[in-house]
Design an enzyme around this catalytic site. Structure first.
Site, PDB file in Angstrom:
ATOM      1  N   ASP A   1     -28.328 -12.377  39.275  1.00  0.00           N
ATOM      2  CA  ASP A   1     -27.205 -11.778  39.984  1.00  0.00           C
ATOM      3  C   ASP A   1     -26.202 -11.335  38.927  1.00  0.00           C
ATOM      4  O   ASP A   1     -25.440 -12.138  38.394  1.00  0.00           O
ATOM      5  CB  ASP A   1     -26.578 -12.808  40.937  1.00  0.00           C
TER       6      ASP A   1
ATOM      7  N   LYS B   1     -18.960  -3.599  35.515  1.00  0.00           N
ATOM      8  CA  LYS B   1     -19.856  -3.282  36.637  1.00  0.00           C
ATOM      9  C   LYS B   1     -19.296  -2.139  37.485  1.00  0.00           C
ATOM     10  O   LYS B   1     -20.035  -1.417  38.142  1.00  0.00           O
ATOM     11  CB  LYS B   1     -20.048  -4.540  37.493  1.00  0.00           C
TER      12      LYS B   1
END
Length: 542
Positions: A11, A73
């Site tokens: 993740d 991100k």
């Protein structure tokens, strides 16, 4: 029979990254940074020129903000010449620059790094830690991404995995991975809603679970709505209160801002469990040679008032996603909470009010995405493997001369899929090539969507069939029919299309004019001239 190669689930989060592996069909999180289960998604270059990853990089963020990369991100896989990146330039302390291929990149110690390179540093660290913990080489991984990621962002994450030394077997959507962690091998027949409010992104997906078949019915989200936006509201509040008390503007001090950022996040987390906290930062600044201390109380009610509109936005997205597929709230059997920010009492209270039932307990909001990715990784290639029927989160189409987008693939289409159409003639008669600029996004306007690349084929291909193919990872392949059979066409992405440049310039000019008008209007001086509005413009998108 030879042992299957070991494979892990990852993740890769905005604020933290986790890795999990499966043994005897039971998924477990691998301890990473200093024995913790999470690895901060932070990369830095120390004063001595050492590359730091994880907790050690986060620890020196206060004293070295310019050379500390966090929240990347939100940038990965995006074009430098885009509205999103333009909005983000004032958001981070580090420099965002244009890479040779036109993508957004960052600088560290005077050197340019691509965003896949930055993510690969985090993934390499995870690889090393997992190999030490599990004993032996690990070369394969399944990596999760937000459901609302575009094709370019998914490709960039896959490239990051490759740079880190992984064979990335699958990219999986985070809500789908969370649903796997909840329903794998439980023999359920349910409609579930996954509410995923992480550090930097919000995703919502509605899935139908039938045994080990996981079908995504609808999905949506916002890649600019997450825990960091809640932190920024607390920062705004603290800066404003300190200004009222001392008339000192801390927003000009990078070190003070980093200390406030850390304290704001800690206070927000504490208010999940207790009703009152005090943000206490001694010697935050000095005035006339004397130290100034920052001491500001914050209650849970304060926090709720500061962030109510952010929570409301998540439920607006939930309602839109349900409405798109004609699903009633009453049809949802379970609500699964994912992401650290979903622990906020206000979020849980609003879920109870909105859906008429409490969220499901027993699913760990921080760990379930990595656990689900690991379960999927372990099941790949086995006889009783899980079946995922995922959906496209955003439409894909091509730009028209008027700046609009003609959609080829619609939102919520089940993948894998193929959509075909006939190639139009070149825009300019007599041109040797047909050029089509490909975009992905919910808007009908090109400028509001993400540019994926330009399709370039010889003019004689006009009228031939062209296929847009999305595989199970939601990655786009373009095939053109030719006399010798179908041929795959790579999208060229080196230059931003001229039409898009013009549209971006026009939007920037409109913004400047609006800003000028609002600055000259009497009301704006009363409403938006204070420190609070300045901090909003620095730390929040839009």
């Amino acid at each position: 029979m030879a042992d299957r190669p070991r494979i892990i689930g990852i993740d890769l989060g905005t604020t933290n990254t986790l890795v999990a592996s499966v043994k005897n069909r039971i998924p477990k999180i691998v301890p990473t940074d200093r024995g913790n289960l999470i690895l901060p998604s932070v990369v830095a270059l120390s004063g001595k020129g050492e590359l730091l990853v994880g907790g050690v990089a986060k620890d020196q963020m206060v004293t070295n903000p310019k050379n500390t990369l966090y929240g990347t991100k939100r940038l990965i896989g995006r074009k430098y010449q885009s509205r999103v990146v333009d909005d983000l330039k004032g958001y981070f302390k580090y420099d965002i620059v244009e890479a040779p291929d036109g993508d957004a990149a960052v600088t560290l110690g005077g050197r340019i790094y691509t965003l896949p390179e930055v993510s690969s540093f985090i993934l390499k660290q995870l690889k090393t830690i997992a190999e030490q913990f599990l004993g032996g080489p690990i070369d394969e991984a399944v990596i999760s991404v937000p459901a609302y990621y575009t094709d370019s962002q998914r490709q960039a994450v896959k490239e990051a995995g490759k740079l880190a030394g992984f064979n990335v077997k699958r990219i999986v959507n985070e809500p789908t991975a969370a649903a796997l962690a909840y329903g794998f091998n439980r023999g359920l027949d349910q409609k579930i809603l996954v509410y995923d409010l992480g550090g930097g992104t919000f995703d919502v997906s509605v899935l139908h679970l039938t045994g080990n078949v996981f079908e995504v019915l609808a999905t949506g989200g916002d890649t600019f709505l997450g825990g960091v936006d809640f932190d920024n509201r607390v920062m705004d509040y603290v800066l404003e209160k300190f200004w009222e008390e001392t008339k000192v503007d801390l927003s000009q001090s990078p070190i003070a801002m980093q200390r406030i950022k850390n304290a704001a996040e800690a206070a927000k987390i504490d208010l999940t469990l207790i009703p009152n906290v005090v943000i206490d930062l001694p010697y935050i600044e000095e005035r006339k040679g004397k130290p100034l201390d920052l001491r500001i109380p914050l209650t849970r009610e304060n926090l709720n008032a500061l962030t109510m509109d952010l929570v409301d936005r998540t439920f607006e997205i939930c309602d839109r996603v349900l409405a798109e597929k004609g699903i009633n709230r009453s049809e949802i059997d379970e609500i699964i909470l994912v992401g650290g920010q979903s622990r906020m009492p206000l979020v849980q209270q609003r879920i109870q009010e909105h859906f008429g039932k409490p969220p499901r307990k027993g699913v760990h909001p921080d760990e379930c995405v990595a656990l689900g990715a690991a379960l999927l990784a372990d099941s790949l290639g086995t006889i009783d493997s899980v079946t995922l029927l995922d959906a496209v989160s955003m439409p894909i189409g091509y730009a028209l001369p008027n700046g609009r987008v003609r959609r080829v693939i619609e939102k919520n289409s089940i993948i894998p899929l193929v959509k075909s159409f006939r190639l139009p003639p070149p825009k300019d008669p007599g041109a040797p090539f047909i050029e089509m600029d490909i975009f992905q996004g919910d808007s009908d306007l090109m400028v509001d969507n993400e540019y994926l690349g330009t399709l370039r084929v010889p003019a004689e291909s006009a009228g031939r069939k062209i296929d847009f193919r999305l595989n199970e990872e939601c990655l786009l392949q373009v095939m053109v029919e030719e006399p010798g059979g179908p041929r795959r066409i790579e999208l060229a992405t080196r230059d931003t299309p001229e039409l898009l440049k013009k549209e971006l310039a026009r939007v920037a000019e409109e913004r400047a004019q609006k800003a000028e008008q609002s600055a000259s209007s009497p009301s704006s001086h009363q409403e938006g001239s204070g420190l609070f509005s300045k901090v909003k413009s620095i730390f929040r998108r839009g």
